[in-house]
Motif scaffolding. Structure first.
Motif, PDB file in Angstrom:
ATOM      1  N   THR A 106       9.052  -3.483   3.967  1.00 14.28           N
ATOM      2  CA  THR A 106       9.483  -3.303   2.578  1.00 14.28           C
ATOM      3  C   THR A 106       8.926  -4.466   1.767  1.00 14.28           C
ATOM      4  O   THR A 106       9.214  -5.636   2.081  1.00 14.28           O
ATOM      5  CB  THR A 106      11.020  -3.288   2.488  1.00 14.28           C
ATOM      6  N   VAL A 107       8.103  -4.146   0.783  1.00 18.04           N
ATOM      7  CA  VAL A 107       7.532  -5.197  -0.062  1.00 18.04           C
ATOM      8  C   VAL A 107       8.611  -5.650  -1.043  1.00 18.04           C
ATOM      9  O   VAL A 107       9.256  -4.830  -1.700  1.00 18.04           O
ATOM     10  CB  VAL A 107       6.288  -4.670  -0.826  1.00 18.04           C
ATOM     11  N   VAL A 108       8.805  -6.960  -1.104  1.00 15.05           N
ATOM     12  CA  VAL A 108       9.786  -7.523  -2.049  1.00 15.05           C
ATOM     13  C   VAL A 108       9.040  -8.485  -2.964  1.00 15.05           C
ATOM     14  O   VAL A 108       8.429  -9.451  -2.495  1.00 15.05           O
ATOM     15  CB  VAL A 108      10.921  -8.253  -1.304  1.00 15.05           C
ATOM     16  N   THR A 109       9.066  -8.190  -4.244  1.00 16.22           N
ATOM     17  CA  THR A 109       8.429  -9.081  -5.219  1.00 16.22           C
ATOM     18  C   THR A 109       9.499  -9.588  -6.183  1.00 16.22           C
ATOM     19  O   THR A 109      10.677  -9.247  -6.057  1.00 16.22           O
ATOM     20  CB  THR A 109       7.339  -8.347  -6.027  1.00 16.22           C
ATOM     21  N   ALA A 110       9.057 -10.344  -7.180  1.00 15.11           N
ATOM     22  CA  ALA A 110      10.005 -10.846  -8.182  1.00 15.11           C
ATOM     23  C   ALA A 110      10.605  -9.702  -8.981  1.00 15.11           C
ATOM     24  O   ALA A 110      11.699  -9.833  -9.544  1.00 15.11           O
ATOM     25  CB  ALA A 110       9.288 -11.820  -9.118  1.00 15.11           C
ATOM     26  N   GLU A 111       9.915  -8.564  -9.036  1.00 17.78           N
ATOM     27  CA  GLU A 111      10.386  -7.451  -9.886  1.00 17.78           C
ATOM     28  C   GLU A 111      11.080  -6.336  -9.129  1.00 17.78           C
ATOM     29  O   GLU A 111      11.981  -5.694  -9.649  1.00 17.78           O
ATOM     30  CB  GLU A 111       9.220  -6.811 -10.658  1.00 17.78           C
ATOM     31  N   GLN A 112      10.589  -6.026  -7.910  1.00 20.73           N
ATOM     32  CA  GLN A 112      11.083  -4.814  -7.257  1.00 20.73           C
ATOM     33  C   GLN A 112      10.924  -4.878  -5.737  1.00 20.73           C
ATOM     34  O   GLN A 112      10.228  -5.751  -5.212  1.00 20.73           O
ATOM     35  CB  GLN A 112      10.321  -3.600  -7.799  1.00 20.73           C
ATOM     36  N   SER A 113      11.570  -3.908  -5.080  1.00 17.39           N
ATOM     37  CA  SER A 113      11.450  -3.789  -3.627  1.00 17.39           C
ATOM     38  C   SER A 113      11.057  -2.341  -3.332  1.00 17.39           C
ATOM     39  O   SER A 113      11.662  -1.418  -3.888  1.00 17.39           O
ATOM     40  CB  SER A 113      12.793  -4.075  -2.939  1.00 17.39           C
ATOM     41  N   PHE A 114      10.064  -2.125  -2.463  1.00 19.86           N
ATOM     42  CA  PHE A 114       9.626  -0.751  -2.175  1.00 19.86           C
ATOM     43  C   PHE A 114       8.927  -0.715  -0.817  1.00 19.86           C
ATOM     44  O   PHE A 114       8.337  -1.698  -0.383  1.00 19.86           O
ATOM     45  CB  PHE A 114       8.680  -0.229  -3.277  1.00 19.86           C
ATOM     46  N   ARG A 115       9.020   0.457  -0.179  1.00 23.55           N
ATOM     47  CA  ARG A 115       8.357   0.608   1.116  1.00 23.55           C
ATOM     48  C   ARG A 115       6.863   0.744   0.901  1.00 23.55           C
ATOM     49  O   ARG A 115       6.409   1.610   0.151  1.00 23.55           O
ATOM     50  CB  ARG A 115       8.870   1.872   1.816  1.00 23.55           C
ATOM     51  N   ALA A 116       6.082  -0.115   1.519  1.00 18.72           N
ATOM     52  CA  ALA A 116       4.619  -0.018   1.390  1.00 18.72           C
ATOM     53  C   ALA A 116       3.955  -0.839   2.491  1.00 18.72           C
ATOM     54  O   ALA A 116       4.530  -1.806   2.999  1.00 18.72           O
ATOM     55  CB  ALA A 116       4.163  -0.530   0.025  1.00 18.72           C
ATOM     56  N   ASP A 117       2.741  -0.419   2.836  1.00 22.08           N
ATOM     57  CA  ASP A 117       1.892  -1.223   3.707  1.00 22.08           C
ATOM     58  C   ASP A 117       1.017  -2.095   2.819  1.00 22.08           C
ATOM     59  O   ASP A 117       0.781  -1.768   1.645  1.00 22.08           O
ATOM     60  CB  ASP A 117       1.009  -0.308   4.568  1.00 22.08           C
ATOM     61  N   VAL A 118       0.532  -3.179   3.386  1.00 19.30           N
ATOM     62  CA  VAL A 118      -0.310  -4.088   2.601  1.00 19.30           C
ATOM     63  C   VAL A 118      -1.586  -4.358   3.401  1.00 19.30           C
ATOM     64  O   VAL A 118      -1.522  -4.829   4.545  1.00 19.30           O
ATOM     65  CB  VAL A 118       0.421  -5.420   2.303  1.00 19.30           C
ATOM     66  N   LEU A 119      -2.718  -4.057   2.795  1.00 22.86           N
ATOM     67  CA  LEU A 119      -4.004  -4.294   3.449  1.00 22.86           C
ATOM     68  C   LEU A 119      -4.650  -5.540   2.852  1.00 22.86           C
ATOM     69  O   LEU A 119      -4.744  -5.682   1.619  1.00 22.86           O
ATOM     70  CB  LEU A 119      -4.931  -3.075   3.239  1.00 22.86           C
ATOM     71  N   CYS A 120      -5.073  -6.430   3.726  1.00 21.25           N
ATOM     72  CA  CYS A 120      -5.720  -7.675   3.288  1.00 21.25           C
ATOM     73  C   CYS A 120      -7.139  -7.689   3.842  1.00 21.25           C
ATOM     74  O   CYS A 120      -7.331  -7.496   5.050  1.00 21.25           O
ATOM     75  CB  CYS A 120      -4.988  -8.888   3.839  1.00 21.25           C
ATOM     76  N   THR A 121      -8.109  -7.927   2.972  1.00 19.46           N
ATOM     77  CA  THR A 121      -9.504  -7.976   3.417  1.00 19.46           C
ATOM     78  C   THR A 121     -10.205  -9.167   2.765  1.00 19.46           C
ATOM     79  O   THR A 121     -10.082  -9.368   1.552  1.00 19.46           O
ATOM     80  CB  THR A 121     -10.244  -6.668   3.032  1.00 19.46           C
ATOM     81  N   ASP A 122     -10.893  -9.924   3.599  1.00 19.35           N
ATOM     82  CA  ASP A 122     -11.647 -11.091   3.125  1.00 19.35           C
ATOM     83  C   ASP A 122     -10.800 -12.005   2.237  1.00 19.35           C
ATOM     84  O   ASP A 122     -11.243 -12.442   1.148  1.00 19.35           O
ATOM     85  CB  ASP A 122     -12.914 -10.647   2.377  1.00 19.35           C
ATOM     86  N   GLY A 123      -9.588 -12.244   2.665  1.00 19.06           N
ATOM     87  CA  GLY A 123      -8.746 -13.234   1.987  1.00 19.06           C
ATOM     88  C   GLY A 123      -7.960 -12.721   0.804  1.00 19.06           C
ATOM     89  O   GLY A 123      -7.156 -13.446   0.226  1.00 19.06           O
ATOM     90  N   LYS A 124      -8.201 -11.460   0.421  1.00 23.33           N
ATOM     91  CA  LYS A 124      -7.493 -10.902  -0.736  1.00 23.33           C
ATOM     92  C   LYS A 124      -6.628  -9.715  -0.313  1.00 23.33           C
ATOM     93  O   LYS A 124      -6.931  -9.049   0.676  1.00 23.33           O
ATOM     94  CB  LYS A 124      -8.497 -10.380  -1.784  1.00 23.33           C
ATOM     95  N   ILE A 125      -5.616  -9.427  -1.130  1.00 27.57           N
ATOM     96  CA  ILE A 125      -4.880  -8.179  -0.952  1.00 27.57           C
ATOM     97  C   ILE A 125      -5.752  -7.089  -1.566  1.00 27.57           C
ATOM     98  O   ILE A 125      -6.199  -7.213  -2.715  1.00 27.57           O
ATOM     99  CB  ILE A 125      -3.514  -8.246  -1.673  1.00 27.57           C
ATOM    100  N   THR A 126      -6.053  -6.045  -0.791  1.00 24.62           N
ATOM    101  CA  THR A 126      -6.938  -5.004  -1.328  1.00 24.62           C
ATOM    102  C   THR A 126      -6.207  -3.699  -1.613  1.00 24.62           C
ATOM    103  O   THR A 126      -6.633  -2.918  -2.458  1.00 24.62           O
ATOM    104  CB  THR A 126      -8.125  -4.740  -0.369  1.00 24.62           C
ATOM    105  N   GLN A 127      -5.102  -3.475  -0.911  1.00 24.13           N
ATOM    106  CA  GLN A 127      -4.359  -2.226  -1.154  1.00 24.13           C
ATOM    107  C   GLN A 127      -2.881  -2.439  -0.847  1.00 24.13           C
ATOM    108  O   GLN A 127      -2.537  -3.094   0.140  1.00 24.13           O
ATOM    109  CB  GLN A 127      -4.877  -1.132  -0.229  1.00 24.13           C
ATOM    110  N   VAL A 128      -2.041  -1.879  -1.700  1.00 25.56           N
ATOM    111  CA  VAL A 128      -0.588  -1.887  -1.455  1.00 25.56           C
ATOM    112  C   VAL A 128      -0.138  -0.447  -1.655  1.00 25.56           C
ATOM    113  O   VAL A 128      -0.283   0.107  -2.755  1.00 25.56           O
ATOM    114  CB  VAL A 128       0.146  -2.814  -2.458  1.00 25.56           C
ATOM    115  N   GLY A 129       0.345   0.196  -0.599  1.00 26.60           N
ATOM    116  CA  GLY A 129       0.736   1.598  -0.757  1.00 26.60           C
ATOM    117  C   GLY A 129       1.311   2.148   0.526  1.00 26.60           C
ATOM    118  O   GLY A 129       1.259   1.500   1.574  1.00 26.60           O
ATOM    119  N   PRO A 130       1.840   3.377   0.439  1.00 29.82           N
ATOM    120  CA  PRO A 130       2.466   3.961   1.627  1.00 29.82           C
ATOM    121  C   PRO A 130       1.429   4.449   2.639  1.00 29.82           C
ATOM    122  O   PRO A 130       0.329   4.869   2.251  1.00 29.82           O
ATOM    123  CB  PRO A 130       3.265   5.145   1.054  1.00 29.82           C
ATOM    124  N   ASP A 131       1.755   4.341   3.898  1.00 31.58           N
ATOM    125  CA  ASP A 131       0.984   4.945   5.002  1.00 31.58           C
ATOM    126  C   ASP A 131      -0.510   4.644   4.952  1.00 31.58           C
ATOM    127  O   ASP A 131      -1.352   5.553   5.014  1.00 31.58           O
ATOM    128  CB  ASP A 131       1.200   6.472   4.989  1.00 31.58           C
TER     129      ASP A 131
END
Ligand code: URP
Ligand code: ZN
Ligand code: ZN
Length: 479
Positions: free
Chosen positions: A9-34
Motif C-alpha cells: 500500500t503506497v502511503v504518501t503525504a496526501e493519500q494511501s492506495f494499493r499500488a506496485d512501484v517500479l524503479c528503473t535507473d534510480g528513478k520511480i518509473t511507474q506507480v500503479g496496480p498489478d
C-alpha cells in the motif's frame, strides 16, 4: 537496473492506495496496480506493508569538528545507519570556523561527504560577517545549490551569531531567495548561567539543563522570529524543544508570518530526568543543546506536530562516544554537545505517533519526509512517490518489532538515547537510488554512492502563468 515493489500500500503525504512501484535507473518509473515483473527484475514483496517516501532528516552533523573533538559518526557510517532506519536523505551542516571563508568550509565538507552511501545536501552556517561572507552566500546559492543558511544564537566564544550577524545574513538570504534557519538559545545567558553554576560547585551533567532553561530558548526564538518579521523573510527554527519557543512560532504563524519549526525525535521521546542519572557516562551521553525537557514540554511538542505548527522532524544526529564526553567530567560546559538517532527517528515516531493515533500514516510521511522536501526545495524529487522522482523509498512493516540498543544499532556511537525502547513498525527494506540497500536487517551499501543534492533558491522567478517575475520579494508575507 530495475526493482519492482509489489503488493504493498503506497502511503504518501496526501493519500494511501494499493499500488506496485517500479524503479528503473534510480528513478520511480511507474506507480500503479498489478505491474508486471519482467525477466531479471528484482521483486520486493511488500504484501501487508506500506511503501513510503524515504525519510529525510533535515538536521544532522556527520564528523562535525566541535568542542575540541570530532563527531564519531562520519558520512559513511551515518548515512548507512540512516538507511537501516528508512532515512534515505540527510541535510547536514557546513559550519565554518569564525573568520574561515564559507567557500573553503563548504569545499571541506564536500570532500568529507564523498564517502556517503545515501543522498545528502548542506545548509551552510553563517558564524561571522564581512563582505566576503555576503559574496560567498551568493555563490553558494547561485552556483552550488545551497538554499538555507544556519545561525547559532548559542555557543558564545565559538560559532555564535549576534544580532548584527543575524540581521546582515537574514537580509542577504532574503535577497537570494534562501531560507535562514536558527538554533535559538540566548548564548550570553547560557554563558553567564554556566559560569554561575560552576562557581556554585555544580560541575556535573545536571548543570547542563540548568544553564539552558526554556526561557533562554523562548527569548532567542522570539528574537529571531521578530527579526525575520521586520526583514520580511521566512525563518526556520531547528530543534524547537521548549513550549516558550513553540508559543513564539504559533503566535507568529497565527499572525501570518512564514515561520517553520522542526522538532527532534529525541525531544519528543526523552525527558530531562536523564541528567539526574548517577552515572556520569549516562547523563553526559544525553548532553545536547537545547537539553531534554520536562514532560510538560514534550506534551506541547507533540501537539505542535499534530497541529502542523511544527512541520518537520529531525535528529540533530551528532554523536560523541563516552571517551569524548569525558572531556567534561569536571565541568559540564566542556561535555561535547550532541546525541544520535538518525537510524531510529522513523521507527520511534511511528511507534509513538502512528500507533498511538497521534499521527495518521499520511501525517507521518509529511513530518518525516515530504514537508522537509518542500521546505528545503527538493520536492518532488524527494519526499514523493511519483513517476520521475528519485527512487528513494522505504517498505514499512507495521507488524515488525524491534528493541533499540547500542549493542545492535549500526550507528557509530556507544550509546543510544532510545536504549531499551521496543517499537512496533520498522523498515523491512530501504531503496536508495533504485537499489535495495537494506533488507531484513542487512545493509548492502556502496561507499560513495550518495550524491550531493542541489537545492535551488525559492525566489519566484516565474509567476503562475510562467511569466518572469522580478526577484524583489521572495517569500513576501501577505498582511
Ligand atoms: O547539542 C547539539 N545539538 N549539538 C550539535 C550542534 C547543534 O547545536 O545543533
Ligand atoms: Zn543546534
Ligand atoms: Zn544541530
Amino acid at each position: 537496473m530495475s526493482v519492482l515493489i509489489k503488493g504493498g500500500t503506497v502511503v504518501t503525504a496526501e493519500q494511501s492506495f494499493r499500488a506496485d512501484v517500479l524503479c528503473t535507473d534510480g528513478k520511480i518509473t511507474q506507480v500503479g496496480p498489478d505491474l508486471d515483473a519482467a525477466d531479471g527484475i528484482e521483486v520486493v514483496d511488500a504484501g501487508g506493508q506500506y511503501v513510503m517516501p524515504g525519510g529525510i532528516d533535515p538536521h544532522t552533523h556527520m564528523q562535525l569538528p566541535f568542542m575540541g573533538t570530532v563527531a564519531s559518526e562520519d558520512f559513511y557510517t551515518g548515512t548507512a545507519a540512516g538507511l537501516a532506519g528508512g532515512t534515505t536523505c540527510i541535510i547536514d551542516f557546513v559550519i565554518p570556523a569564525p573568520q574561515q571563508s564559507l567557500m573553503e568550509a563548504y569545499n571541506q565538507w564536500r570532500e568529507w561527504s564523498e564517502k556517503a552511501v545515501a543522498d545528502y545536501a548542506f545548509h551552510v552556517a553563517v558564524t561571522w560577517w564581512d563582505e566576503s561572507v555576503h559574496h560567498d552566500m551568493g555563490r553558494l546559492v547561485e552556483e552550488f545549490g545551497v538554499n538555507s543558511f544556519k545561525h547559532f544564537m548559542a555557543y558564545k566564544g565559538a560559532i555564535m551569531a549576534d544580532d548584527e550577524i543575524l540581521v546582515n545574513s537574514f537580509t542577504r538570504a532574503w535577497e537570494l531567495g534562501a531560507l535562514p534557519t536558527v538554533h535559538a538559545e540566548n548564548g550570553e545567558l547560557v554563558w553567564q548561567l554556566q559560569r554561575k553554576l560552576l562557581d556554585m560547585g555544580i560541575t556535573g551533567p545536571e548543570g547542563h539543563p540548568q544553564s539552558r532553561p526554556p526561557e533562554v530558548e523562548g527569548e532567542a526564538a522570539n528574537r529571531a522570529i521578530r527579526i525575520a518579521q521586520v526583514l520580511k523573510t521566512p525563518v526556520y527554527l531547528v530543534h524547537v524543544s521548549a513550549k516558550e519557543a513553540l508559543e513564539a512560532v504559533i503566535r507568529a504563524r497565527n499572525e501570518g508570518q512564514r515561520v517553520f519549526g522542526e522538532v527532534l525525535a529525541g525531544h519528543l521521546m526523552v525527558n530531562d530526568s536523564v541528567y539526574l542519572d548517577k552515572s556520569f557516562e549516562k547523563a553526559a551521553a544525553h548532553v545536547m543543546s537545547p537539553p531534554f525537557r520536562p514532560k510538560d514540554h514534550q506534551r506541547e511538542l507533540w501537539r505542535g506536530l499534530q497541529s502542523g505548527n511544527l512541520q518537520t522532524t529531525a535528529t540533530d544526529h551528532c554523536c560523541f562516544c563516552a571517551d569524548q564526553k569525558a572531556a567534561g567530567r569536571d565541568d559540564f560546559s566542556k561535555i561535547p554537545n550532541g546525541t544520535g538517532g538518525v537510524e531510529n527517528r522513523m521507527e520511534v515516531l511511528w511507534d509513538a505517533g502512528v500507533n498511538t493515533g497521534k499521527l495518521t500514516m499520511n501525517e507521518f510521511v509529511r513530518v518525516t519526509s515530504t514537508n522537509a522536501a518542500q521546505i528545503f526545495n527538493m520536492y518532488p524529487r524527494k519526499g514523493s512517490v511519483l513517476a520521475g522522482a528519485d527512487a528513494d523509498l522505504v517498505v514499512w512493516d507495521p507488524e515488525g518489532t524491534k528493541t533499540i540498543s547500542a549493542k545492535t544499532h549500526f550507528q557509530n556511537v556507544d550509546y543510544n538515547i532510545f536504549e531499551g525502547m521496543t517499537v512496533k513498525g520498522k523498515a523491512s527494506h530501504t531503496i536508495s537510488q533504485g537499489n535495495v540497500v537494506y533488507k531484513d536487517g542487512e545493509l548492502n551499501v556502496e561507499r560513495g554512492a550518495g550524491r550531493y543534492i542541489h537545492r535551488p533558491p525559492f525566489a519566484p522567478y516565474f509567476d503562475a502563468i510562467g511569466k518572469v517575475r522580478e526577484r524583489t520579494k521572495p517569500f513576501s508575507v501577505d498582511r
